[in-house]
Design an enzyme around this catalytic site. Structure first.
Site, mmCIF file in Angstrom:
data_model
loop_
_atom_site.group_PDB
_atom_site.id
_atom_site.type_symbol
_atom_site.label_atom_id
_atom_site.label_comp_id
_atom_site.label_asym_id
_atom_site.label_seq_id
_atom_site.Cartn_x
_atom_site.Cartn_y
_atom_site.Cartn_z
ATOM 1 N N CYS A 173 0.798 -1.229 0.000
ATOM 2 C CA CYS A 173 0.000 0.000 0.000
ATOM 3 C C CYS A 173 0.829 1.276 0.000
ATOM 4 O O CYS A 173 0.520 2.224 -0.729
ATOM 5 C CB CYS A 173 -0.992 -0.001 1.154
ATOM 6 S SG CYS A 173 -0.298 0.240 2.809
ATOM 7 N N ASP A 199 -7.566 4.891 -3.554
ATOM 8 C CA ASP A 199 -6.731 3.897 -2.878
ATOM 9 C C ASP A 199 -6.411 2.775 -3.853
ATOM 10 O O ASP A 199 -7.253 1.925 -4.139
ATOM 11 C CB ASP A 199 -7.457 3.341 -1.652
ATOM 12 C CG ASP A 199 -6.621 2.365 -0.851
ATOM 13 O OD1 ASP A 199 -5.471 2.105 -1.250
ATOM 14 O OD2 ASP A 199 -7.120 1.859 0.165
ATOM 15 N N HIS A 256 -2.541 1.417 7.303
ATOM 16 C CA HIS A 256 -2.835 1.434 5.868
ATOM 17 C C HIS A 256 -2.798 2.865 5.353
ATOM 18 O O HIS A 256 -3.192 3.804 6.050
ATOM 19 C CB HIS A 256 -4.209 0.813 5.594
ATOM 20 C CG HIS A 256 -4.593 0.849 4.147
ATOM 21 N ND1 HIS A 256 -3.870 0.196 3.173
ATOM 22 C CD2 HIS A 256 -5.607 1.485 3.502
ATOM 23 C CE1 HIS A 256 -4.419 0.415 1.993
ATOM 24 N NE2 HIS A 256 -5.474 1.201 2.169
#
Length: 285
Positions: free
Chosen positions: A72, A128, A111
């Site tokens: 991520c 995202d 995250h």
């Protein structure tokens, strides 16, 4: 070109984007989906015992010029640079992954997600491209509570929940169809994916989180391979030696890979990834 100058042409070639380069909602959604299709999710650096670099030259070399992906922090750092080069304003967010949690506060902020604003649009968007799960957003969605979004064939919504902090707590939810049902079906229910506020986080914050997640001995990312790729017909996921294929019609098939050699072959042929030399891919005991 300086180390901090983003190579937008190479990035757009990597994700096969041939559309407009305007800072508007249509471009944001399109580039988001193209990134998801073009660059796989993988944690092979962490599996090899090192925290991946978040420096722009290193991300460019790894994710744009090599057969590699990232997790991520890498994906969303790269995507943030791309969006800023296109003219968007981007705020880096830190979220709590809450899949399976009883309450958001029981999970740390590990995250990275993005809040994106266009110059002439009052509506901010959640973007995202680095959530390594089938519940991930495929396109950016407006930061609006209680509205169901259909993004790339998936169904998401954002809700606000009560908590102790001064800022609203947003939760991204994905609609899970009943077993065997196509994603657009009426059955199933909503499942929380992650929770966040819109407080800005900076590059040094993610350097610390990245190091912790990549190197902590109890982190799942340092113990087993997690690889994901969006395909034209669905979604591929590798969890250690378990290969899961989820097709657009909702059909799910699972297969356990035999050994290291087969895992390497599947990475190359199915995920378009060349693993680092000498890396042991199967989970440690």
């Amino acid at each position: 070109m300086s180390d901090n100058e983003f190579d937008l042409d190479t990035y757009l070639d990597r994700i096969a984007w041939r559309g407009e380069r305007r800072p508007d909602a249509a471009t944001l959604r399109g580039v988001h989906l193209a990134h998801m299709r073009g660059i796989p999710f993988e944690n092979l650096d962490a599996l090899g015992g090192t925290a991946p670099s978040l420096a722009l030259p290193d991300l460019t070399a790894k994710m744009l010029h090599s057969r590699r992906g990232g997790y991520c922090y890498e994906h969303n750092t790269l995507f943030a640079h791309a969006l800023e080069a296109l003219g968007f304003r981007v705020t880096r967010l830190a979220a709590r992954v809450v899949v399976g949690a009883d309450r958001p506060e029981s999970r740390p902020r590990t995250h990275m997600a993005l809040l994106v604003e266009a110059p002439d649009d009052p509506q901010p968007y959640l973007a995202d491209v680095g959530f390594g799960a089938i519940g991930a957003l495929l396109e950016a969605v407006p930061l609006t509570a209680g509205v169901e979004f259909h993004d790339g064939g998936r169904r998401h919504r954002l809700v606000q929940v009560r908590h102790r902090g001064p800022l609203p707590l947003w939760v991204l939810e994905v609609h899970r169809p009943d077993k065997g049902e196509a994603p657009g079906g009426a059955g199933g229910g909503w499942e929380a994916q992650y929770a966040f506020t819109t407080e800005p986080f900076e590059h040094p914050d993610f350097e610390v989180i990245n190091w912790y997640i990549a190197t902590h001995p109890r982190s799942p990312f340092s113990r087993r391979a997690y690889v994901q790729r969006l395909t034209g017909d669905g979604h591929l996921a590798l969890d250690d030696r378990l290969l899961t294929t989820t097709r657009a019609d909702g059909t799910v098939t699972e297969r356990e890979l035999a050994d290291e050699a087969e895992v390497h072959r599947v990475l190359v042929e199915e995920f378009r990834i060349t693993a680092p030399d000498g890396l042991t891919l199967l989970a440690r005991p």
